[in-house]
Design an enzyme around this catalytic site. Structure first.
Site, PDB file in Angstrom:
ATOM      1  N   ARG A  18       3.516   9.707   1.374  1.00  0.00           N
ATOM      2  CA  ARG A  18       2.463  10.276   0.539  1.00  0.00           C
ATOM      3  C   ARG A  18       1.622   9.236  -0.192  1.00  0.00           C
ATOM      4  O   ARG A  18       0.386   9.283  -0.161  1.00  0.00           O
ATOM      5  CB  ARG A  18       3.057  11.220  -0.526  1.00  0.00           C
ATOM      6  CG  ARG A  18       3.366  12.596  -0.050  1.00  0.00           C
ATOM      7  CD  ARG A  18       4.588  13.107  -0.767  1.00  0.00           C
ATOM      8  NE  ARG A  18       5.729  12.339  -0.319  1.00  0.00           N
ATOM      9  CZ  ARG A  18       6.431  12.641   0.788  1.00  0.00           C
ATOM     10  NH1 ARG A  18       6.143  13.711   1.448  1.00  0.00           N
ATOM     11  NH2 ARG A  18       7.423  11.874   1.187  1.00  0.00           N
ATOM     12  N   THR A  19       2.294   8.328  -0.878  1.00  0.00           N
ATOM     13  CA  THR A  19       1.544   7.437  -1.764  1.00  0.00           C
ATOM     14  C   THR A  19       0.606   6.545  -0.948  1.00  0.00           C
ATOM     15  O   THR A  19      -0.591   6.451  -1.242  1.00  0.00           O
ATOM     16  CB  THR A  19       2.521   6.577  -2.602  1.00  0.00           C
ATOM     17  OG1 THR A  19       3.500   7.432  -3.159  1.00  0.00           O
ATOM     18  CG2 THR A  19       1.792   5.839  -3.709  1.00  0.00           C
TER      19      THR A  19
ATOM     20  N   LYS B  72       9.215 -14.724   5.489  1.00  0.00           N
ATOM     21  CA  LYS B  72       9.451 -16.179   5.525  1.00  0.00           C
ATOM     22  C   LYS B  72       9.720 -16.719   4.130  1.00  0.00           C
ATOM     23  O   LYS B  72       9.757 -17.931   3.919  1.00  0.00           O
ATOM     24  CB  LYS B  72       8.220 -16.889   6.096  1.00  0.00           C
ATOM     25  CG  LYS B  72       7.858 -16.471   7.504  1.00  0.00           C
ATOM     26  CD  LYS B  72       6.569 -17.183   7.918  1.00  0.00           C
ATOM     27  CE  LYS B  72       5.807 -16.382   8.954  1.00  0.00           C
ATOM     28  NZ  LYS B  72       4.391 -16.724   8.984  1.00  0.00           N
TER      29      LYS B  72
ATOM     30  N   ARG C  83       3.719  -1.268  -3.669  1.00  0.00           N
ATOM     31  CA  ARG C  83       5.038  -0.635  -3.861  1.00  0.00           C
ATOM     32  C   ARG C  83       6.092  -1.707  -3.625  1.00  0.00           C
ATOM     33  O   ARG C  83       6.005  -2.471  -2.668  1.00  0.00           O
ATOM     34  CB  ARG C  83       5.246   0.534  -2.906  1.00  0.00           C
ATOM     35  CG  ARG C  83       6.697   1.028  -2.957  1.00  0.00           C
ATOM     36  CD  ARG C  83       6.871   2.352  -2.295  1.00  0.00           C
ATOM     37  NE  ARG C  83       6.279   3.430  -3.076  1.00  0.00           N
ATOM     38  CZ  ARG C  83       6.444   4.716  -2.778  1.00  0.00           C
ATOM     39  NH1 ARG C  83       7.167   5.078  -1.739  1.00  0.00           N
ATOM     40  NH2 ARG C  83       5.880   5.638  -3.514  1.00  0.00           N
TER      41      ARG C  83
ATOM     42  N   HIS D 203       6.157   5.077 -11.708  1.00  0.00           N
ATOM     43  CA  HIS D 203       5.308   5.478 -10.579  1.00  0.00           C
ATOM     44  C   HIS D 203       4.136   6.247 -11.204  1.00  0.00           C
ATOM     45  O   HIS D 203       4.048   7.471 -11.121  1.00  0.00           O
ATOM     46  CB  HIS D 203       6.126   6.355  -9.633  1.00  0.00           C
ATOM     47  CG  HIS D 203       5.507   6.607  -8.286  1.00  0.00           C
ATOM     48  ND1 HIS D 203       4.185   6.332  -7.990  1.00  0.00           N
ATOM     49  CD2 HIS D 203       6.034   7.138  -7.147  1.00  0.00           C
ATOM     50  CE1 HIS D 203       3.934   6.678  -6.730  1.00  0.00           C
ATOM     51  NE2 HIS D 203       5.043   7.160  -6.202  1.00  0.00           N
TER      52      HIS D 203
HETATM   53  N1   CP Z   1       6.234  10.868  -3.948  1.00  0.00           N
HETATM   54  C1   CP Z   1       6.216   9.711  -3.283  1.00  0.00           C
HETATM   55  O1   CP Z   1       6.116   8.618  -3.871  1.00  0.00           O
HETATM   56  O2   CP Z   1       6.303   9.837  -1.932  1.00  0.00           O
HETATM   57  P1   CP Z   1       6.337   8.623  -0.885  1.00  0.00           P
HETATM   58  O3   CP Z   1       7.598   7.837  -1.138  1.00  0.00           O
HETATM   59  O4   CP Z   1       6.318   9.263   0.463  1.00  0.00           O
HETATM   60  O5   CP Z   1       5.132   7.767  -1.130  1.00  0.00           O
END
Ligand code: CP
Length: 445
Positions: free
Chosen positions: A54-55, A83, A105, A133
């Site tokens: 999603r993100t 590396k 991320r 998040h």
């Molecule tokens: N909700 C969420 O962060 O989903 P993903 O891990 O798929 O990005």
């Protein structure tokens, strides 16, 4: 780097800015295809050190819908990180000509802050370990706002793995700032961490009620209201009713999966047996009649599929709304839209110090891996007794002694001399041996 706006924590936005972003997102959402002029010529880079559906895809879709382009390292194993290239060097390279914004991320708490410190373009935290998040929180808050038409003073149940869920942590901080009442129903052994509870109380004056998971079942009983008695007796004093908190209406139940990829030594993985599952039966009681059932996804078995058609099921809407919400975030951070609302002036100031061992107790904090790039920074929660938190992962620092980086003397944490030290001259030590081996001298003992 100064003068660049990053989104590392949900606290990087004022509540007024959040609401302005939502107005924008609502405009974008009316016709997602009508905005391809807004970020034409701009490029965002997705740097994902952890899996995502999603993100990453909603950020990339948002950027493409705004007319921009996307470059992606969705599997950092295939990048030069394999590396041994540092995160700091990676964002520096990507920010110097490759992209105008970085969506990051990472597995380590505090990674987004470290990236922001080393980037010449805006960095968006797309999830850093179990820490925060913030853009998921914006999707979650936006969903509540669209469905309930308000955010102030709502009643929200937070359930599941509250220990490791970064979506829970950012959501709780934001809800607390909106004056929400929080009821925590953790799976046994996966309670909200103390550092999150401390921040909720000290920075936003919020004290979530913690109740046993079995009590949610009681909500399914046929009654107008449920009295939730707190698990910790002292919390009872928060409520005037001696029976506990009268819950006759919950606005949202936010469910999370067990975050097994972040479970640590000491977490009782076997105890996942009996993890709460919600469906028609669990959502049948009167207090939950109009409650939104939310989940950041991905789900496992926490919400039964039979519930998906229920109008209270919000999880696929949360995911879909990620596109207009992230279009709003991207266009603001890339300078293509201006927010008129005032910035968050209550954000805790980071203090940067010049010396000392790294006192962060969290082994998965980025400060323990990016040794050449990490700055010794922290926030102070209180001066007497001295309490401070890691500037990257926000965990409370175990401080027994403090030194002064100019005099090279050290003192016990609560001494009068310790209180006189300028914040940016403080050096933290876990014990005397650590202070002495760092070249500091004891005084006044
Ligand atoms: N909700 C969420 O962060 O989903 P993903 O891990 O798929 O990005």
């Amino acid at each position: 780097m100064t003068g660049i706006r990053h989104l590392v924590s949900i606290d990087d936005l004022s509540l007024a800015e959040v609401m302005e972003l939502f107005q924008r997102a609502r405009e974008f959402g009316k016709d997602l295809r009508a905005w391809s002029h807004l970020c034409r010529g701009m490029i965002s880079a997705s740097l994902f050190y952890e899996p995502s559906t999603r993100t990453r895809l909603s950020f990339e879709s948002a950027m493409l819908r705004l007319g921009g382009g996307v470059i992606t390292a969705a599997e950092m194993k295939t990048s030069s990180a394999a590396k041994g290239e540092s995160l700091a060097d990676t964002v520096r390279v990507v920010g110097e000509g490759y992209a105008d914004l970085i969506v990051l991320r990472h597995t380590s708490e505090g990674a987004a802050r470290l990236a922001a410190e080393n980037s010449s373009v805006p960095v968006i935290n797309a999830g850093d370990g179990s820490h925060e998040h913030p853009t998921q929180t914006l999707c979650d808050l936006y969903t509540v706002w669209i469905e309930k038409e308000r955010l102030e003073g709502i009643d929200v149940v937070l359930a599941g793995d509250l220990k490791h869920s970064r979506t829970i942590h950012s959501f709780a901080y934001a809800l607390a700032r909106f004056g929400a009442n929080l009821i925590c129903i953790p799976h046994q052994g996966f309670e909200m961490p103390n550092y999150v509870l401390a921040r909720l109380k000290e920075e936003y004056g919020a004290q979530p009620l913690r109740v046993d998971a079995s009590r949610l079942g009681e909500m399914a009983a046929e009654s107008d209201a449920v009295y939730l008695t707190p698990q910790k007796p002292h919390q009872l004093s928060l409520f005037t009713d001696a029976r506990g908190l009268r819950v006759d209406r919950v606005d949202a139940v936010y469910m999370t999966r067990p975050q097994t990829e972040r479970h640590e030594v000491g977490d009782d993985k076997d105890s996942l047996e009996g993890y709460l599952t919600l469906g028609q039966e669990g959502m049948a009681s009167e207090p939950l009649r109009n409650a939104l059932l939310m989940h950041p996804l991905p789900r496992r078995d926490e919400i039964s599929q039979e519930f998906d058609k229920d109008p209270r099921a919000m999880y696929f809407k949360q995911a879909a709304r990620g596109v207009p919400v992230r279009m709003a975030i991207l266009s603001v951070l890339m300078g293509r839209l201006e927010l008129k609302a005032r910035a968050n002036e209550n954000k805790k100031r980071l203090v940067e110090v010049v010396a000392g061992p790294n006192p962060c107790p969290n082994p998965t904090c980025i400060s323990h891996t990016e040794l050449r790039h990490v700055k010794a920074n922290f926030t102070i929660s209180s001066r007497s007794p001295l309490r401070a938190a890691c500037g990257y992962c926000c965990r409370e620092l175990p401080i027994a002694f403090v030194g002064c980086s100019t005099t090279r003397n050290f003192h016990s944490r609560d001494s009068a001399a310790a209180k006189q030290i300028r914040p940016d001259h403080l050096v933290f030590f876990r014990d005397e041996q650590e202070a002495e081996s760092s070249g500091f001298v004891a005084t006044g003992r």
